[in-house]
Design a protein around this motif. Structure first.
Motif, mmCIF file in Angstrom:
data_model
loop_
_atom_site.group_PDB
_atom_site.id
_atom_site.type_symbol
_atom_site.label_atom_id
_atom_site.label_comp_id
_atom_site.label_asym_id
_atom_site.label_seq_id
_atom_site.Cartn_x
_atom_site.Cartn_y
_atom_site.Cartn_z
ATOM 1 N N SER A 284 0.813 -1.222 0.000
ATOM 2 C CA SER A 284 0.000 0.000 0.000
ATOM 3 C C SER A 284 0.844 1.270 0.000
ATOM 4 O O SER A 284 0.610 2.177 -0.803
ATOM 5 C CB SER A 284 -0.955 -0.001 1.195
ATOM 6 O OG SER A 284 -1.781 1.151 1.152
ATOM 7 N N ASP A 285 1.814 1.370 0.896
ATOM 8 C CA ASP A 285 2.616 2.596 0.971
ATOM 9 C C ASP A 285 3.406 2.831 -0.305
ATOM 10 O O ASP A 285 3.542 3.972 -0.759
ATOM 11 C CB ASP A 285 3.564 2.564 2.174
ATOM 12 C CG ASP A 285 2.857 2.895 3.481
ATOM 13 O OD1 ASP A 285 1.659 3.256 3.460
ATOM 14 O OD2 ASP A 285 3.510 2.789 4.531
ATOM 15 N N THR A 286 3.918 1.767 -0.904
ATOM 16 C CA THR A 286 4.667 1.902 -2.155
ATOM 17 C C THR A 286 3.764 2.424 -3.256
ATOM 18 O O THR A 286 4.117 3.365 -3.975
ATOM 19 C CB THR A 286 5.274 0.543 -2.578
ATOM 20 O OG1 THR A 286 6.168 0.116 -1.566
ATOM 21 C CG2 THR A 286 6.007 0.654 -3.909
ATOM 22 N N TYR A 287 2.578 1.821 -3.395
ATOM 23 C CA TYR A 287 1.680 2.258 -4.459
ATOM 24 C C TYR A 287 1.233 3.705 -4.231
ATOM 25 O O TYR A 287 1.198 4.506 -5.171
ATOM 26 C CB TYR A 287 0.471 1.327 -4.604
ATOM 27 C CG TYR A 287 -0.222 1.580 -5.919
ATOM 28 C CD1 TYR A 287 0.349 1.125 -7.109
ATOM 29 C CD2 TYR A 287 -1.378 2.339 -5.994
ATOM 30 C CE1 TYR A 287 -0.232 1.407 -8.341
ATOM 31 C CE2 TYR A 287 -1.964 2.618 -7.218
ATOM 32 C CZ TYR A 287 -1.386 2.156 -8.375
ATOM 33 O OH TYR A 287 -1.957 2.460 -9.589
ATOM 34 N N ALA A 288 0.906 4.042 -2.992
ATOM 35 C CA ALA A 288 0.506 5.417 -2.674
ATOM 36 C C ALA A 288 1.635 6.392 -3.013
ATOM 37 O O ALA A 288 1.381 7.487 -3.519
ATOM 38 C CB ALA A 288 0.115 5.524 -1.202
ATOM 39 N N GLU A 289 2.875 5.985 -2.781
ATOM 40 C CA GLU A 289 4.012 6.851 -3.114
ATOM 41 C C GLU A 289 4.129 7.028 -4.630
ATOM 42 O O GLU A 289 4.392 8.129 -5.121
ATOM 43 C CB GLU A 289 5.311 6.275 -2.547
ATOM 44 C CG GLU A 289 6.504 7.179 -2.777
ATOM 45 C CD GLU A 289 7.788 6.662 -2.155
ATOM 46 O OE1 GLU A 289 8.837 7.265 -2.423
ATOM 47 O OE2 GLU A 289 7.741 5.656 -1.406
ATOM 48 N N TRP A 290 3.928 5.959 -5.384
ATOM 49 C CA TRP A 290 3.959 6.065 -6.851
ATOM 50 C C TRP A 290 2.916 7.074 -7.334
ATOM 51 O O TRP A 290 3.198 7.907 -8.190
ATOM 52 C CB TRP A 290 3.676 4.714 -7.500
ATOM 53 C CG TRP A 290 4.778 3.699 -7.400
ATOM 54 C CD1 TRP A 290 6.020 3.863 -6.846
ATOM 55 C CD2 TRP A 290 4.734 2.356 -7.885
ATOM 56 N NE1 TRP A 290 6.739 2.698 -6.950
ATOM 57 C CE2 TRP A 290 5.987 1.764 -7.589
ATOM 58 C CE3 TRP A 290 3.768 1.596 -8.533
ATOM 59 C CZ2 TRP A 290 6.277 0.442 -7.929
ATOM 60 C CZ3 TRP A 290 4.058 0.290 -8.868
ATOM 61 C CH2 TRP A 290 5.302 -0.282 -8.562
ATOM 62 N N ILE A 291 1.711 6.995 -6.776
ATOM 63 C CA ILE A 291 0.618 7.892 -7.177
ATOM 64 C C ILE A 291 0.933 9.326 -6.776
ATOM 65 O O ILE A 291 0.729 10.266 -7.537
ATOM 66 C CB ILE A 291 -0.723 7.422 -6.552
ATOM 67 C CG1 ILE A 291 -1.119 6.056 -7.118
ATOM 68 C CG2 ILE A 291 -1.833 8.445 -6.762
ATOM 69 C CD1 ILE A 291 -1.263 6.005 -8.626
ATOM 70 N N HIS A 292 1.445 9.497 -5.566
ATOM 71 C CA HIS A 292 1.797 10.825 -5.046
ATOM 72 C C HIS A 292 2.846 11.480 -5.951
ATOM 73 O O HIS A 292 2.780 12.678 -6.211
ATOM 74 C CB HIS A 292 2.317 10.669 -3.612
ATOM 75 C CG HIS A 292 2.389 11.936 -2.834
ATOM 76 N ND1 HIS A 292 3.501 12.752 -2.858
ATOM 77 C CD2 HIS A 292 1.501 12.519 -1.986
ATOM 78 C CE1 HIS A 292 3.296 13.788 -2.058
ATOM 79 N NE2 HIS A 292 2.090 13.671 -1.518
ATOM 80 N N ARG A 293 3.776 10.697 -6.442
ATOM 81 C CA ARG A 293 4.838 11.218 -7.309
ATOM 82 C C ARG A 293 4.316 11.452 -8.734
ATOM 83 O O ARG A 293 4.572 12.498 -9.331
ATOM 84 C CB ARG A 293 6.011 10.239 -7.324
ATOM 85 C CG ARG A 293 7.245 10.771 -8.026
ATOM 86 C CD ARG A 293 8.475 9.894 -7.811
ATOM 87 N NE ARG A 293 8.220 8.477 -7.995
ATOM 88 C CZ ARG A 293 8.500 7.545 -7.086
ATOM 89 N NH1 ARG A 293 9.040 7.864 -5.930
ATOM 90 N NH2 ARG A 293 8.253 6.268 -7.336
ATOM 91 N N GLN A 294 3.561 10.494 -9.285
ATOM 92 C CA GLN A 294 3.056 10.598 -10.663
ATOM 93 C C GLN A 294 2.108 11.782 -10.834
ATOM 94 O O GLN A 294 2.120 12.445 -11.851
ATOM 95 C CB GLN A 294 2.343 9.303 -11.057
ATOM 96 C CG GLN A 294 1.773 9.309 -12.467
ATOM 97 C CD GLN A 294 2.838 9.288 -13.549
ATOM 98 O OE1 GLN A 294 3.969 8.907 -13.306
ATOM 99 N NE2 GLN A 294 2.474 9.713 -14.739
ATOM 100 N N PHE A 295 1.256 12.007 -9.845
ATOM 101 C CA PHE A 295 0.261 13.076 -9.909
ATOM 102 C C PHE A 295 0.579 14.146 -8.860
ATOM 103 O O PHE A 295 -0.305 14.608 -8.142
ATOM 104 C CB PHE A 295 -1.145 12.498 -9.718
ATOM 105 C CG PHE A 295 -1.477 11.405 -10.707
ATOM 106 C CD1 PHE A 295 -1.745 11.706 -12.034
ATOM 107 C CD2 PHE A 295 -1.478 10.070 -10.317
ATOM 108 C CE1 PHE A 295 -2.028 10.699 -12.956
ATOM 109 C CE2 PHE A 295 -1.763 9.060 -11.231
ATOM 110 C CZ PHE A 295 -2.035 9.383 -12.553
ATOM 111 N N ALA A 296 1.837 14.530 -8.811
ATOM 112 C CA ALA A 296 2.325 15.459 -7.778
ATOM 113 C C ALA A 296 1.522 16.753 -7.732
ATOM 114 O O ALA A 296 1.307 17.321 -6.667
ATOM 115 C CB ALA A 296 3.807 15.750 -8.004
#
Length: 153
Positions: free
Chosen positions: A15-27
């Motif tokens: 979960s934390d990894t995926y949330a980080e990917w999203i946070h970075r992709q859609f900064a």
């Protein structure tokens, strides 16, 4: 590759990894939300119905995902549910994985009895239009043109 789609709720260690990917992709969308706060909200969303996420796994390696969000655009609280958080890791792109994830989310929305669902994008409108989505409106947010789209289930 032993690719499979699973609900993130059964694999919360990702979960934390995926949330980080999203946070970075859609900064641009998360500019005012610290990563740790989003990670907590996203993790809670796997069980409270806000962000149920379908992920793609190769063995135990996380490759991507997509969510069926209760709400994803503050300016349109009247609409929902939403296709959101669509992301495929760079090394797994070009194999139709996003399409499989989107179709999985579509099937879940249909199973839940929703007649249609929505998404917003700032640069993938052509991709979605080719897959049955239609433009409802264009709007300006995050200093760029955005597209609000709908797809009947």
């Amino acid at each position: 590759m032993s690719l499979r789609l699973e609900w993130l709720a059964r694999h919360m260690h990702h979960s934390d990894t995926y949330a980080e990917w999203i946070h970075r992709q859609f900064a641009y969308e998360y500019a005012d939300q610290p990563l740790a706060e989003w990670q907590r909200q996203f993790a809670e969303g796997q069980t409270n119905g806000d962000w149920p996420c379908l992920i793609a796994l190769d063995g135990e390696r996380l490759l991507g995902g997509a969510a069926l969000a209760r709400a994803d655009l503050d300016r349109r609280p009247d609409l929902g549910p939403w296709l959101a958080c669509v992301f495929v890791s760079p090394e797994a792109r070009g194999q139709g994985l996003a399409e499989r994830l989107i179709e999985g989310i579509s099937q879940e929305a249909k199973r839940r009895g929703w007649p249609r669902f929505y998404l917003h994008t700032q640069n993938k409108q052509d991709y979605y239009a080719k897959r049955g989505w239609t433009v409802m409106e264009r709007f300006h947010a995050w200093e760029k043109e955005q597209w609000l789209m709908v797809r009947d289930l």
